[in-house]
Motif scaffolding. Structure first.
Motif, short mmCIF file in Angstrom:
data_model
loop_
_atom_site.label_atom_id
_atom_site.label_comp_id
_atom_site.label_asym_id
_atom_site.label_seq_id
_atom_site.Cartn_x
_atom_site.Cartn_y
_atom_site.Cartn_z
N VAL A 64 47.84 21.78 40.33
CA VAL A 64 46.41 22.06 40.19
C VAL A 64 46.19 23.05 39.05
N MET A 65 46.95 24.13 39.04
CA MET A 65 46.80 25.16 38.00
C MET A 65 47.15 24.61 36.63
N ARG A 66 48.19 23.79 36.56
CA ARG A 66 48.57 23.20 35.27
C ARG A 66 47.47 22.28 34.75
N LEU A 67 46.85 21.50 35.65
CA LEU A 67 45.74 20.64 35.24
C LEU A 67 44.56 21.48 34.72
N LEU A 68 44.23 22.54 35.44
CA LEU A 68 43.13 23.41 35.02
C LEU A 68 43.45 24.07 33.68
N ASP A 69 44.67 24.56 33.52
CA ASP A 69 45.09 25.17 32.25
C ASP A 69 44.96 24.16 31.11
N GLY A 70 45.41 22.93 31.37
CA GLY A 70 45.37 21.89 30.34
C GLY A 70 43.96 21.53 29.91
N MET A 71 43.00 21.70 30.82
CA MET A 71 41.61 21.40 30.50
C MET A 71 40.84 22.64 30.02
N GLY A 72 41.53 23.78 29.99
CA GLY A 72 40.88 25.01 29.55
C GLY A 72 39.81 25.50 30.52
N ILE A 73 39.98 25.22 31.81
CA ILE A 73 39.00 25.62 32.81
C ILE A 73 39.45 26.92 33.47
N SER A 74 38.53 27.87 33.53
CA SER A 74 38.80 29.18 34.08
C SER A 74 38.92 29.13 35.60
N TYR A 75 39.92 29.79 36.13
CA TYR A 75 40.11 29.92 37.57
C TYR A 75 40.88 31.19 37.85
N THR A 76 40.83 31.63 39.09
CA THR A 76 41.61 32.78 39.52
C THR A 76 42.53 32.32 40.64
N PRO A 77 43.86 32.48 40.45
CA PRO A 77 44.76 32.12 41.54
C PRO A 77 44.66 33.15 42.66
N ARG A 78 44.70 32.69 43.89
CA ARG A 78 44.65 33.55 45.07
C ARG A 78 45.79 33.11 45.98
N ALA B 247 33.26 20.23 39.31
CA ALA B 247 32.57 18.96 39.06
C ALA B 247 32.93 18.37 37.69
N ARG B 248 33.44 19.19 36.78
CA ARG B 248 33.89 18.68 35.48
C ARG B 248 35.20 17.91 35.61
N ILE B 249 35.98 18.23 36.62
CA ILE B 249 37.28 17.61 36.82
C ILE B 249 37.19 16.45 37.79
N VAL B 250 36.47 16.68 38.88
CA VAL B 250 36.33 15.70 39.96
C VAL B 250 34.85 15.37 40.08
N PRO B 251 34.46 14.14 39.78
CA PRO B 251 33.05 13.79 39.97
C PRO B 251 32.64 14.02 41.43
N LEU B 252 31.62 14.83 41.62
CA LEU B 252 31.22 15.24 42.97
C LEU B 252 29.82 14.75 43.33
N VAL B 253 29.66 14.35 44.57
CA VAL B 253 28.36 14.14 45.18
C VAL B 253 28.10 15.42 45.97
N ARG B 254 26.93 16.01 45.80
CA ARG B 254 26.58 17.19 46.59
C ARG B 254 25.69 16.73 47.74
N ALA B 255 26.04 17.17 48.95
CA ALA B 255 25.30 16.72 50.12
C ALA B 255 25.47 17.71 51.27
N ASP B 256 24.57 17.61 52.24
CA ASP B 256 24.70 18.35 53.49
C ASP B 256 25.75 17.59 54.30
N LEU B 257 26.90 18.20 54.55
CA LEU B 257 28.03 17.49 55.16
C LEU B 257 28.49 18.06 56.49
N THR B 258 27.90 19.16 56.94
CA THR B 258 28.46 19.83 58.11
C THR B 258 27.62 19.64 59.37
N VAL B 259 28.27 19.84 60.51
CA VAL B 259 27.62 19.78 61.80
C VAL B 259 26.71 21.00 61.90
N VAL B 260 25.51 20.79 62.40
CA VAL B 260 24.57 21.92 62.52
C VAL B 260 24.77 22.61 63.84
#
Length: 157
Positions: free
Chosen positions: A6-20, A144-157
């Motif tokens: 995951v980190m190598r993919l992000l590095d390769g795309m120049g996308i900022s992240y913080t490892p935790r 969303a730049r890496i993985v095309p995302l649908v944003r939706a309400d997905l959780t049990v209320v």
């Protein structure tokens, strides 16, 4: 911490992240416990769930760790009649990830992915970095730049 795919993919795309990280002794802590081990608010730590639809297609859902996926809302978000959670034993062969270390980034094959709309409440969210005990924190829009995302309400209320 060693770099994950995951980190190598992000590095390769120049996308900022913080490892935790959090201590991983081989057992799989709950998502809430993992958030606490990292000193994070569970509301902005997300888990990655893999399902199979009635059509036999696979789908990925990214939701807050303290929440439960609504299978009905999930199915509606991806246009399926129904979805069911993938059995844990099928996760590794399908995605390349183990239970507790599944990331929406870098699966063996890309699958339609939906993220809970609450992700947009945060500048950055954390989710699995592809290994037990490893998380990455990044902006939801960058995910969303890496993985095309649908944003939706997905959780049990």
């Amino acid at each position: 911490m060693d770099k994950t795919n995951v980190m190598r993919l992000l590095d390769g795309m120049g996308i900022s992240y913080t490892p935790r990280s959090y201590p991983a002794d081989g057992s799989v802590p709950s998502g809430v416990e993992a958030a606490r081990l990292m000193g994070e608010d569970p509301s902005h730590v997300f888990k990655t769930l893999v399902t199979q639809g009635a059509s036999r297609r696979y789908y990925v859902f990214v939701i807050p760790v303290a929440e439960e996926l609504s299978l009905k809302k999930a199915a509606a978000a991806v246009g399926e009649k129904a979805v069911a959670m993938l059995p844990a034993r099928e996760l590794l062969p399908l995605t390349g990830y183990v239970h507790g270390g599944c990331s929406p980034i870098g699966m063996r094959r890309p699958f339609p992915t939906a993220i809970d709309e609450t992700a947009d409440l945060f500048e950055r969210i954390a989710f699995s970095g592809g290994r037990l005990g490893c998380q990455v924190e990044m902006a939801p829009d960058d995910l969303a730049r890496i993985v095309p995302l649908v944003r939706a309400d997905l959780t049990v209320v």
